[in-house]
Structures are given as structure tokens and as C-alpha cells.
Design an enzyme around this catalytic site. Sequence first.
Site, PDB file in Angstrom:
ATOM      1  CE  LYS A  22      -1.581   1.685   4.032  1.00  0.00           C
ATOM      2  NZ  LYS A  22      -1.345   3.088   4.389  1.00  0.00           N
ATOM      3  CG  ASN A  23       2.314   2.720   3.525  1.00  0.00           C
ATOM      4  OD1 ASN A  23       1.155   3.035   3.256  1.00  0.00           O
ATOM      5  ND2 ASN A  23       2.724   2.519   4.756  1.00  0.00           N
ATOM      6  CB  CYS A 123      -4.926  10.485  10.858  1.00  0.00           C
ATOM      7  SG  CYS A 123      -3.383   9.737  11.339  1.00  0.00           S
ATOM      8  NE  ARG A 128       0.845  10.737   9.871  1.00  0.00           N
ATOM      9  CZ  ARG A 128       0.283   9.693   9.263  1.00  0.00           C
ATOM     10  NH1 ARG A 128      -0.831   9.212   9.723  1.00  0.00           N
ATOM     11  NH2 ARG A 128       0.823   9.165   8.182  1.00  0.00           N
ATOM     12  CG  ASP A 313       3.418   1.681   9.362  1.00  0.00           C
ATOM     13  OD1 ASP A 313       3.575   1.879   8.145  1.00  0.00           O
ATOM     14  OD2 ASP A 313       3.157   2.583  10.169  1.00  0.00           O
ATOM     15  NE  ARG A 405      -7.365   4.733   4.907  1.00  0.00           N
ATOM     16  CZ  ARG A 405      -6.494   5.462   5.617  1.00  0.00           C
ATOM     17  NH1 ARG A 405      -6.662   5.614   6.899  1.00  0.00           N
ATOM     18  NH2 ARG A 405      -5.475   6.032   5.034  1.00  0.00           N
TER      19      ARG A 405
HETATM   20  C1  EPZ Z   1       4.389   7.072   6.080  1.00  0.00           C
HETATM   21  O1  EPZ Z   1       3.644   8.129   6.639  1.00  0.00           O
HETATM   22  C2  EPZ Z   1       3.451   5.876   6.036  1.00  0.00           C
HETATM   23  N1  EPZ Z   1       2.303   6.187   5.182  1.00  0.00           N
HETATM   24  C3  EPZ Z   1       2.979   5.533   7.441  1.00  0.00           C
HETATM   25  O2  EPZ Z   1       2.183   4.354   7.349  1.00  0.00           O
HETATM   26  C4  EPZ Z   1       4.205   5.225   8.311  1.00  0.00           C
HETATM   27  O3  EPZ Z   1       3.778   4.982   9.634  1.00  0.00           O
HETATM   28  C5  EPZ Z   1       5.166   6.426   8.281  1.00  0.00           C
HETATM   29  O4  EPZ Z   1       5.517   6.739   6.914  1.00  0.00           O
HETATM   30  C6  EPZ Z   1       6.451   6.140   9.047  1.00  0.00           C
HETATM   31  O5  EPZ Z   1       7.085   5.018   8.505  1.00  0.00           O
HETATM   32  C7  EPZ Z   1       2.442   6.117   3.843  1.00  0.00           C
HETATM   33  O6  EPZ Z   1       3.499   5.805   3.331  1.00  0.00           O
HETATM   34  C8  EPZ Z   1       1.225   6.447   3.031  1.00  0.00           C
HETATM   35  P1  EPZ Z   1       6.568  10.416   8.094  1.00  0.00           P
HETATM   36  P2  EPZ Z   1       4.268   9.642   6.625  1.00  0.00           P
HETATM   37  O7  EPZ Z   1       6.502  11.664   7.298  1.00  0.00           O
HETATM   38  O8  EPZ Z   1       5.041   9.831   5.402  1.00  0.00           O
HETATM   39  C9  EPZ Z   1       6.835  13.807  11.401  1.00  0.00           C
HETATM   40  C10 EPZ Z   1       0.322   2.996   7.742  1.00  0.00           C
HETATM   41  O9  EPZ Z   1      -0.147   2.509   8.775  1.00  0.00           O
HETATM   42  N2  EPZ Z   1       6.699  14.741  10.270  1.00  0.00           N
HETATM   43  O10 EPZ Z   1       7.718   9.494   7.913  1.00  0.00           O
HETATM   44  O11 EPZ Z   1       3.156  10.578   6.924  1.00  0.00           O
HETATM   45  C11 EPZ Z   1       5.562  13.020  11.638  1.00  0.00           C
HETATM   46  O12 EPZ Z   1       4.667  13.750  12.463  1.00  0.00           O
HETATM   47  C12 EPZ Z   1       0.801   4.432   7.728  1.00  0.00           C
HETATM   48  O13 EPZ Z   1       0.452   2.370   6.647  1.00  0.00           O
HETATM   49  C13 EPZ Z   1       6.877  16.109  10.510  1.00  0.00           C
HETATM   50  O14 EPZ Z   1       7.122  16.528  11.636  1.00  0.00           O
HETATM   51  O15 EPZ Z   1       5.230   9.575   7.889  1.00  0.00           O
HETATM   52  C14 EPZ Z   1       6.060  11.774  12.303  1.00  0.00           C
HETATM   53  O16 EPZ Z   1       6.243  12.027  13.680  1.00  0.00           O
HETATM   54  C15 EPZ Z   1       0.575   5.123   9.057  1.00  0.00           C
HETATM   55  N3  EPZ Z   1       6.746  16.975   9.465  1.00  0.00           N
HETATM   56  C16 EPZ Z   1       7.429  11.542  11.664  1.00  0.00           C
HETATM   57  O17 EPZ Z   1       7.785  12.796  11.056  1.00  0.00           O
HETATM   58  C17 EPZ Z   1       6.491  16.545   8.191  1.00  0.00           C
HETATM   59  O18 EPZ Z   1       6.415  17.383   7.267  1.00  0.00           O
HETATM   60  C18 EPZ Z   1       7.433  10.484  10.573  1.00  0.00           C
HETATM   61  O19 EPZ Z   1       6.417  10.813   9.648  1.00  0.00           O
HETATM   62  C19 EPZ Z   1       6.316  15.153   7.976  1.00  0.00           C
HETATM   63  C20 EPZ Z   1       6.435  14.277   9.025  1.00  0.00           C
END
Ligand code: EPZ
Length: 426
Positions: A22-23, A123, A128, A313, A405
Amino acid sequence: MDKLVIRGGNRLSGTIPISGAKNAALTLIPCALLSEEPVTLRNLPRLADIDGFQHLMNQFGVTTAIQGTRPEDFGRVMTLEATRITSSVAPYDLVRKMRASILVLGPMLARMGEATVSMPGGCAIGNRPIDLHLKALEAFGAEIELTQGYVKAMAPDGGLPGGEFDFPVVSVGATENALMAAVLANGTSRLFNAAREPEIVDLCNLLVAMGAEIENIGQSDLTIHGVKRLNGATYKVMPDRIEAGSYACAAAITGGDVRLEGANANDMASTIHALRNIGIEIEEDAKGIHARANGALKPANLTTAPFPGLATDMQAQLMSLLCKAEGTSVLKETIFENRFMHVPELSRMGAEIETEGRTAIVKGPADLTGAEVMATDLRASMSLIIAALAAEGETTVRRIYHLDRGYERLEEKLQLVGADIERLDD
Ligand code: EPZ
């Protein structure tokens, strides 16, 4: 609205086909915006989020065709053609349903010189933010304006010049948006402390197949030499490492023995390491991985981290498994601020879990009993299913749209290996 009813106690045994990730799919689909030629993605999972993204792409004037795969097959093939883009706006009512829509920002900006995307909002697992997405695009020369709940990004005339950005926090999505913007920039761009998740490697592999020039793929320091245009490509989505890890936990908690066909052990070394520590036998071969319970489950101390660390995850699913371990386990969640939503529901099933901030203490083995529980977010929902498979009696999981999802035909896959699970109209 559907619900799942599970009667625990069956030992899972047999083979589960693992679907496309998915991701990975959610970042490969918007790559179609980067070329006027068709991009064909194979092994796409049949998931609500993929349908949502297809609909969003259609909003931009991208034509999409699902090629024939029999309904009983898992996965499908989608060809996306962005010959003409009629809109560069991703509207609120679509983005609010699927926050991964933010991944159109980079490629739309690169292709059209402008993009307007509704801010995704938070969410269940956290607020996020997208500040790192925006800072990376600004570093590449974009002008970003936040207005009326929308992100408006503009490239200078002639396109993005490219630039350098050092991520203060590892971010999967921000790395993906930055990569998809840099590939068509006028110059060379560099990313430091970029995410190294296998889904990022999948994205780089597709972009290179389309003609992009990216150095150091799989590492945290990436160099992208912008090119004038990208061609179409045909690409097979990588297998879903989180789905595979989730079903390995399901097999393990039932004392089972399950082959996860198509899983790639190289993508999930940290999960395999955790499962082996808990006492699960894992064999890897070219066709997948084989998870087999081998006596009592052992407690473990686990901390989530960016790849190659333990995937956040997988935290909820491993917590369910550890409820049955003989001893006390400690799980630390370092990525998201609110990713213990499964704990109250697991406790209603008899789990003994205490949380303190981002740390959870799990006492085992707990006598899990079936209960009526509520899904809250995708992986929390899966942790409830895993617990239900080992619980005494019947569990009803409601709001399973969260599950749909991220897990393709979940109950069918679990029925394949002997689980007593059925989907009913709620
Ligand atoms: C991706 O989300 C995945 N989703 C998530 O999977 C996964 O948990 C996450 O990466 C971490 O591996 C998809 O790929 C669609 P991040 P993403 O940006 O990209 C902070 C699932 O269950 N952050 O790596 O949104 C954020 O708050 C989902 O399949 C900022 O501060 O995650 C978090 O604490 C859930 N500013 C950390 O970074 C930003 O601009 C990691 O988030 C972006 C992120």
C-alpha cells in the site's frame, strides 16, 4: 458498515499470498503525473486507498484503466495516462479522506509549475504535519503559500532550479514529495537524512525506469540530476512488508505455521529479528518467508525507528503478540505521538498493558477473551484481529473500513489458513 466476527483458538496453517505494498503504491501512482506517456503499475493491491487515489488522479484529467485480472485474483494492473492535465487542484473533500493525497504536491509542481493541495490534517495517530514537505520544496526553489486550508506551490518560470535539503527528522512522505519534484528540476538536487524505507527505494526504481537520474538509492544522502522529461514505464509494486509482518504475528500468536508467499525478507529484517527474539522460527527463501511458532513466546523490548529500525507500522501487531509472551515486554513508540489507540481495546480483551507516554509495558501471558471492540486506525485494527485469533470465544470488530484501507481481502486471506473469521453487515 461491515464488521468482522472472529472465533479464536484455531491454529493457522498454510499459505497466504502477500499483496503489493500500500505505502509503495501510494507514492508510485502520482509518478504518472511526471510524464505524458502511460505508466503501468502491476501488483497493485485492491484497497480503498488505491481506489481513492485513482479517483483523485481522474480529477486532474489523468485517464486510468484497470487491466483484466480475474476477480478471484489478488492485486490488479492499472495504467495511468497523464497526457493532458486539466486541473492542478487536489480538493479538500478528496484529500480529507486520504491524507496520502499530499503526495501529488511534488509531482504536480514539477509537471505543471504549480499545485494546489488541501492540507491533509491529522489522523488518529497524530497531527501529521507537512512542514518538512514544504521546506524541502522551498529548498528546491518553490514558492509556498498557505491559504484557506490549501497549500499553493509555485515554481519559477522555467521550472524548479533544484537545491539541497537536510531533513531534521526522517520523513517518508516528505522524502517522496522531494524526490518527485527534483527529478524534473533544471539542476542537481541533494537530500540529506532522507528516509530509506523500502517504499522509497521502490519509488526511486520507478523514477529511474522512467528516465530519472538518482544516485545512492537506498541511502540517506540522495543526489538527483534533473532531466527535461520522463518517459512512461511498466513497473511491479514491491510486496507489502507490513502486511507480511502482520500475518506473521497472526500465525505466531496461534502457535501456527504459515508461508507468506511473495514477501521479501530483505524489506523486513527488523521485524524478522523481533519475531525471532520472541521465539518464532522464520525461514527466508526467494519465494517468501515461512513463520512457525516453536513453543512458548518470549517477552521482548522493542523500540520503533526509521528504516532500517523496527517499523512503527508493526508496533501494534507485535504488542498483541507480546500479550501472550511469558513475561514482561516494553515497547517504545518513537515516531508518532499517539500510536497506542489499540491499548484500551486490547485491555478489554484481557490484555495487561500500561502506557506511560510513548512507552507501553505489556505483561504476559494474558488470558485473552473475545469482546466487542472498535477499530480506530489501520494498524490498531489489525492488532485487534491478531489478539482475537488467540482469544477465548468470539470477538466482533467494528468500523473495519480502517482495515479495508490497508489489508486486501483480509478475512479471505485468514480463512485460507484456517481462521474462523467472517465479514458481516453491521
Ligand atoms: C508514512 O507516513 C506511512 N504512510 C505511514 O504508514 C508510516 O507509519 C510512516 O511513513 C512512518 O514510517 C504512507 O506511506 C502512506 P513520516 P508519513 O513523514 O510519510 C513527522 C500505515 O499505517 N513529520 O515518515 O506521513 C511526523 O509527524 C501508515 O500504513 C513532521 O514533523 O510519515 C512523524 O512524527 C501510518 N513533518 C514523523 O515525522 C512533516 O512534514 C514520521 O512521519 C512530515 C512528518
